[in-house]
Design a protein around this motif. Sequence first.
Motif, mmCIF file in Angstrom:
data_model
loop_
_atom_site.group_PDB
_atom_site.id
_atom_site.type_symbol
_atom_site.label_atom_id
_atom_site.label_comp_id
_atom_site.label_asym_id
_atom_site.label_seq_id
_atom_site.Cartn_x
_atom_site.Cartn_y
_atom_site.Cartn_z
ATOM 1 N N LYS A 260 0.958 -1.293 0.075
ATOM 2 C CA LYS A 260 -0.177 -0.030 -0.048
ATOM 3 C C LYS A 260 0.874 1.344 -0.004
ATOM 4 O O LYS A 260 0.375 2.427 0.243
ATOM 5 C CB LYS A 260 -1.045 0.014 1.252
ATOM 6 C CG LYS A 260 -1.972 -1.064 1.323
ATOM 7 C CD LYS A 260 -2.972 -0.854 2.237
ATOM 8 C CE LYS A 260 -3.779 -2.092 2.300
ATOM 9 N NZ LYS A 260 -4.959 -2.152 3.453
ATOM 10 N N THR B 103 -7.487 1.458 -5.861
ATOM 11 C CA THR B 103 -8.387 1.864 -4.705
ATOM 12 C C THR B 103 -8.273 3.396 -4.599
ATOM 13 O O THR B 103 -9.144 4.350 -4.348
ATOM 14 C CB THR B 103 -7.630 1.385 -3.582
ATOM 15 O OG1 THR B 103 -8.029 -0.187 -3.283
ATOM 16 C CG2 THR B 103 -8.372 1.970 -2.157
ATOM 17 N N LEU B 104 -6.890 3.980 -4.894
ATOM 18 C CA LEU B 104 -6.690 5.427 -4.933
ATOM 19 C C LEU B 104 -7.527 6.048 -6.007
ATOM 20 O O LEU B 104 -8.269 7.155 -5.827
ATOM 21 C CB LEU B 104 -5.141 5.759 -4.996
ATOM 22 C CG LEU B 104 -4.754 7.329 -5.087
ATOM 23 C CD1 LEU B 104 -5.389 8.042 -4.226
ATOM 24 C CD2 LEU B 104 -3.202 7.311 -5.277
ATOM 25 N N ALA C 211 -4.152 -1.525 -5.083
ATOM 26 C CA ALA C 211 -3.716 -0.427 -4.238
ATOM 27 C C ALA C 211 -4.034 0.952 -5.120
ATOM 28 O O ALA C 211 -4.573 1.835 -4.634
ATOM 29 C CB ALA C 211 -2.451 -0.379 -3.685
ATOM 30 N N PHE D 295 -7.041 10.828 1.547
ATOM 31 C CA PHE D 295 -7.106 9.582 1.236
ATOM 32 C C PHE D 295 -6.533 8.714 2.223
ATOM 33 O O PHE D 295 -7.168 7.857 2.597
ATOM 34 C CB PHE D 295 -6.341 9.667 -0.212
ATOM 35 C CG PHE D 295 -6.111 7.942 -0.489
ATOM 36 C CD1 PHE D 295 -7.303 7.356 -1.010
ATOM 37 C CD2 PHE D 295 -4.907 7.191 -0.379
ATOM 38 C CE1 PHE D 295 -6.980 5.815 -1.294
ATOM 39 C CE2 PHE D 295 -4.762 6.000 -0.527
ATOM 40 C CZ PHE D 295 -5.968 5.047 -1.034
ATOM 41 N N GLU D 296 -5.428 9.099 2.864
ATOM 42 C CA GLU D 296 -4.730 8.527 3.833
ATOM 43 C C GLU D 296 -5.565 8.127 5.070
ATOM 44 O O GLU D 296 -5.568 7.222 5.794
ATOM 45 C CB GLU D 296 -3.333 8.967 4.158
ATOM 46 C CG GLU D 296 -2.181 8.613 2.837
ATOM 47 C CD GLU D 296 -0.799 9.239 3.299
ATOM 48 O OE1 GLU D 296 0.036 8.835 2.786
ATOM 49 O OE2 GLU D 296 -1.008 10.245 3.981
ATOM 50 N N LYS D 297 -6.222 9.274 5.450
ATOM 51 C CA LYS D 297 -7.033 9.298 6.486
ATOM 52 C C LYS D 297 -8.290 8.320 6.312
ATOM 53 O O LYS D 297 -8.813 7.624 7.259
ATOM 54 C CB LYS D 297 -7.577 10.741 6.715
ATOM 55 C CG LYS D 297 -8.356 10.826 7.976
ATOM 56 C CD LYS D 297 -8.983 12.413 8.265
ATOM 57 C CE LYS D 297 -9.792 12.436 9.588
ATOM 58 N NZ LYS D 297 -10.223 13.901 9.796
ATOM 59 N N ALA D 298 -8.788 8.537 4.996
ATOM 60 C CA ALA D 298 -9.828 7.450 4.852
ATOM 61 C C ALA D 298 -9.667 6.264 4.520
ATOM 62 O O ALA D 298 -10.487 5.239 4.547
ATOM 63 C CB ALA D 298 -10.671 8.151 3.721
ATOM 64 N N ASN D 299 -8.328 5.917 4.214
ATOM 65 C CA ASN D 299 -7.772 4.545 3.947
ATOM 66 C C ASN D 299 -6.486 4.304 4.858
ATOM 67 O O ASN D 299 -5.527 4.386 4.345
ATOM 68 C CB ASN D 299 -7.555 4.358 2.489
ATOM 69 C CG ASN D 299 -8.819 4.525 1.654
ATOM 70 O OD1 ASN D 299 -9.397 3.605 1.422
ATOM 71 N ND2 ASN D 299 -8.947 5.897 1.111
ATOM 72 N N TYR E 66 -2.618 3.100 4.032
ATOM 73 C CA TYR E 66 -1.744 3.505 2.831
ATOM 74 C C TYR E 66 -0.754 4.702 3.179
ATOM 75 O O TYR E 66 -0.900 5.571 3.829
ATOM 76 C CB TYR E 66 -2.839 4.176 1.882
ATOM 77 C CG TYR E 66 -3.529 2.921 1.069
ATOM 78 C CD1 TYR E 66 -3.243 2.564 -0.354
ATOM 79 C CD2 TYR E 66 -4.512 2.426 1.814
ATOM 80 C CE1 TYR E 66 -4.021 1.719 -0.798
ATOM 81 C CE2 TYR E 66 -5.266 1.171 1.179
ATOM 82 C CZ TYR E 66 -4.944 0.986 -0.232
ATOM 83 O OH TYR E 66 -5.769 -0.004 -1.024
ATOM 84 N N TRP F 41 -11.177 6.318 -5.348
ATOM 85 C CA TRP F 41 -11.479 7.033 -4.225
ATOM 86 C C TRP F 41 -11.405 8.500 -4.722
ATOM 87 O O TRP F 41 -12.412 9.380 -4.288
ATOM 88 C CB TRP F 41 -10.395 6.926 -3.041
ATOM 89 C CG TRP F 41 -10.774 8.234 -2.080
ATOM 90 C CD1 TRP F 41 -11.563 8.090 -0.949
ATOM 91 C CD2 TRP F 41 -10.096 9.440 -1.920
ATOM 92 N NE1 TRP F 41 -11.420 9.339 -0.380
ATOM 93 C CE2 TRP F 41 -10.389 10.035 -0.806
ATOM 94 C CE3 TRP F 41 -9.190 9.968 -2.977
ATOM 95 C CZ2 TRP F 41 -10.121 11.333 -0.593
ATOM 96 C CZ3 TRP F 41 -8.945 11.465 -2.559
ATOM 97 C CH2 TRP F 41 -9.120 11.931 -1.203
ATOM 98 N N THR G 292 -15.038 9.774 -5.931
ATOM 99 C CA THR G 292 -16.026 9.746 -4.863
ATOM 100 C C THR G 292 -16.328 11.502 -4.704
ATOM 101 O O THR G 292 -15.853 12.227 -4.975
ATOM 102 C CB THR G 292 -15.744 9.452 -3.354
ATOM 103 O OG1 THR G 292 -14.425 10.039 -2.973
ATOM 104 C CG2 THR G 292 -15.097 7.780 -3.593
#
Length: 377
Positions: free
Chosen positions: A32, A309-310, A306, A56-60, A63, A313, A316
């Motif tokens: 990740k 995923t980014l 990974a 992004f790092e806060k939500a996932n 990572y 996101w 969104t």
Amino acid sequence: MLTSVAVVAAAGLTLAGCAQSSSAADATGSDKKLTVFISADTNIQDLWQKTLIPAFEKANPGYDVSVDFDLHGLHDQQTVAKLTAATVQHKDPGYDLVDAGFVAQLAASGLLTKATPTDIPGLKDVPSDVRAAGGVGGIPYRGSSVVLAYDTKTVATPPKTLDDLLAWIKANPGKFTYNSPDSGGSGGAFVTTVLDKSVSASDRTKMVTGYAPETETAWDTGFATLAGLNPYVYQKGVYPNGNNQVLDLLSSGQISMAPVWSDQFVTGKKTGQIPANIAYTQISDPSFTGGASYLGIPSASPRQKAAETLASWLLTPDAQALVSDSISGYPVIALAKLPAPVQALFKDADIAHLRPGYFATMSADMNKAWAQKVPGK
């Protein structure tokens, strides 16, 4: 320099075989720790490093995303060659997501992982025409257009068409400029628009969708027009380096009019870097260029899931709202999914109907021709 396709051919390998290797890499691609390569101006670097990555790092959790930045895309050709070589040699390119104007070129050369709504669910909310324009593997995540900014203190009525603008430049020597097209997209949009005035619709379609060097003779009239403007632009044939330098000249009152990026302009107004007396409009016949900016996942990256995923996101509503708030970028997903203030700001901005710029390799040829035919003439 060899094009990406030529490099592959010279190596005696096929991209189809390289794409198969990425599947094997994906089996071990649970890492990740991602690297995003950015070829753009500093506002896009800030967007990623100060806004998108922290969110992004806060939500996932788990990572870790870093940035490799190339200001103004000065090394784009080398980057394409590096990605090509990594794909051919089945090696990690060091980049997991690419944010650059040459993404469509990478897609056409088979260097990107195919992007589908199955793997990147957010794509289902993006208009199909916008998705298609990025090619197989292109992932739209923000949009913008170039507009005509002007000083209301010195310009009572701004030009409405390209012909009006060209006439204004000659009638007001020293009060207009644009950056060299290889140093930023706002100057590139002005050059493209002048060239397009003499390009047929069929030739322009070829220039936008692929590499068609046989059409470049259609640029001759436009380059002559641009060279003819040298005595009338600011500093007479010496052009600023980058979008920001043009905005600085306009904001300080040294010039009265210039093409600028819509997102940089609106952001500058919000922060106060651009004074209240500076406004903007859009010309017609033709308009300046604009459209979506695309990401791509290199097929050689061993961190496919990974990276997907980014990328997903970023499509969104939360991420799209961050893009809008941070740099006033046009959303690429349906406005109805976004907060009311964002809907109000972009109610008249239809990203599916902006006039696109040239294909990456066509733009590279245009930049070289401009440097040879225009400055100082």
